[in-house]
Design an enzyme around this catalytic site. Structure first.
Site, mmCIF file in Angstrom:
data_model
loop_
_atom_site.group_PDB
_atom_site.id
_atom_site.type_symbol
_atom_site.label_atom_id
_atom_site.label_comp_id
_atom_site.label_asym_id
_atom_site.label_seq_id
_atom_site.Cartn_x
_atom_site.Cartn_y
_atom_site.Cartn_z
ATOM 1 C CE LYS A 1 43.508 37.319 48.923
ATOM 2 N NZ LYS A 1 42.492 38.378 49.029
ATOM 3 N N GLY B 1 47.504 48.534 38.839
ATOM 4 C CA GLY B 1 46.918 47.281 38.358
ATOM 5 C C GLY B 1 45.409 47.437 38.236
ATOM 6 C CG ASN B 2 41.087 45.058 38.291
ATOM 7 O OD1 ASN B 2 40.566 45.464 37.258
ATOM 8 N ND2 ASN B 2 40.377 44.683 39.344
ATOM 9 C CB ALA B 3 42.336 47.825 42.737
ATOM 10 N N GLY B 4 43.993 49.903 41.107
ATOM 11 C CA GLY B 4 44.583 51.241 41.045
ATOM 12 C C GLY B 4 44.212 51.987 39.770
ATOM 13 N N GLY C 1 50.569 51.705 42.627
ATOM 14 C CA GLY C 1 50.036 50.452 42.065
ATOM 15 C C GLY C 1 49.037 50.793 40.980
#
Ligand code: GLU
Length: 414
Positions: free
Chosen positions: A104, A218-221, A216
């Site tokens: 990461k 964002g992209n995933a949420g 959240g």
């Protein structure tokens, strides 16, 4: 202690090790990253002044394959966070049995304060500094918090430029026009949805009228909200870094997305109630989805959680102390290394497609993702029931077995 994500990751490994077949000497190896580097990246800003940004790359383990994991641009990035995230990647890749280790990276920056031009230079500068460590057979970055397909295209370009080769397989999560994979942008959310359906069908024996709160957007949420909404789930609350909204009638995630694009936040959406961002965690819902950052469910709020289950789409959202409290309350947690593994799974598919120079249909990607997620859930569920342990302990123990055997077979210890 509770807030240091790296110590938390090490504790999760220790908690699960006793249920694995792995030698305790090998466990010592799995608890430490193999290499961590810190770089400083000087950028000439648009105003002519130079600013120095600090970045990291942690390479946790590569016994099962090249290091794999995203790059995060966030003001809160720090070395312990990057080390923890790299360790979780190792266990995540083993959980869904894809041939990668874990890595990461992160840069301490608020990307919203930089222009597009500055962000491109920051990305190029960071890749220049870690160039020797990455490569299609060495370490393969991907998107994470506040990085996206554009960032990945810059990484591919910079790496290819320095190496004087065309090298799409050095990074995943690229735009489709740059040899990205169909389905990669929605993969984390889609994978989480497949795992949730399996959980609800196996444990709750029902899918109908499931209520969900997503922390959240964002992209995933946001993608998960749309996927679950389309499957008939009721999204009763969502939040972002500025606040949360709630409606017992349910929310339409596409309308909220439009509202967020216009106003910069999910807050103040008509027909809903604004609530303090943290209150989303303690709503009475069937499924609570932390989909932002680590350490949001802690010993301070775990006792107040009323959700039926927790689907960890973020990495490391629940601390070990909170885990214990929730176990006593019999609230199941579908752990991050399973719940959000769809992203890296489709990253693996992207890498395979790049190396073979042959591209798959959306249906092919989706059916392979579905079968990976379903079989990982079923292995973990069966192991957890057999040993009477949590899903997190089961996921880590099975991953430890896989990694431990790879270490042993290679003759690295003994
Ligand atoms: N950043 C994502 C994760 O935490 C994706 C990593 C990848 O695709 O390599 O799993």
């Amino acid at each position: 202690m509770d807030n240091n994500p790296f110590l938390n990751a090490q504790q999760q490994i220790d908690d699960a090790a006793k249920y694995s077949d792995c030698d305790s000497e090998i466990i010592k190896v799995l608890k430490e990253p193999q290499r961590v580097i810190e770089v400083s990246i000087p950028i000439e800003m648009d105003n002519g002044k130079v600013e120095i940004f600090k970045g990291y790359r942690s390479q946790h383990n590569n016994y099962r394959g090249p290091y794999k994991g995203g790059i995060r641009y966030h003001p809160g990035v720090n070395v312990d966070e990057v080390k923890a995230l790299s360790a979780w990647m190792t266990f995540k890749c083993a959980t869904v049995d894809i041939p990668f280790g874990g890595g990461k990276g992160g840069v301490i920056v608020d990307p919203h304060k930089l222009s597009e031009h500055e962000l491109k230079h920051l990305t190029q500068g960071y890749i220049d500094k870690i160039f020797d460590l990455i490569g299609p057979e060495k370490d393969i970055p991907a998107p994470d918090v506040y990085t996206n397909a554009q960032t990945m295209a810059w990484i591919m370009d910079e790496y290819s430029h320095i190496a004087r080769v065309h090298s799409p397989a050095v990074v995943t999560g690229k735009p489709l026009e740059n040899e990205g994979s169909l389905g990669r942008d929605t993969a984390t959310a889609q994978g989480a949805a497949y795992v949730l359906y399996e959980y609800l069908q196996t444990v709750e024996k029902k899918l109908e009228n499931t209520s969900v709160a997503i922390q959240g957007f964002g992209n995933a949420g946001a993608h998960l909200a749309k996927i679950l909404y389309d499957s008939g789930f009721k999204i009763i609350a969502v939040s972002d870094s500025k606040g949360a909204i709630f409606s017992t009638d349910g929310l339409d995630p596409r309308a909220i997305e439009e509202h967020k694009e216009k106003t910069g936040s999910v807050k103040n959406f008509k027909g809903t109630k604004n609530i303090p961002a943290d209150d989303i965690l303690t709503l009475k819902v069937d499924v609570l989805v932390p989909a932002a950052l680590e350490n949001v469910i802690t010993n301070k709020n775990a006792t107040k959680i009323k959700a039926g289950c927790i689907l960890e789409v973020a990495n490391g959202p629940t601390t070990p102390e909170a885990d214990e409290i929730l176990e006593k309350k019999k609230i199941d947690i579908i752990p991050d290394i399973l719940a959000n593994a769809g992203g890296v799974t489709v990253s693996y598919f992207e890498w395979v497609q790049n190396l073979s120079r042959f591209y798959w249909s959306a249906e092919e990607v989706d059916s392979k993702l579905k079968s990976k997620m379903e079989s990982a859930f079923s292995d973990i569920h069966n192991f957890a029931k057999k040993k009477k342990i949590t899903y997190r302990q089961a996921a880590f123990a099975l991953a430890i077995n896989r990694i431990g055997k790879a270490v042993k077979n290679r003759g690295i210890l003994n």
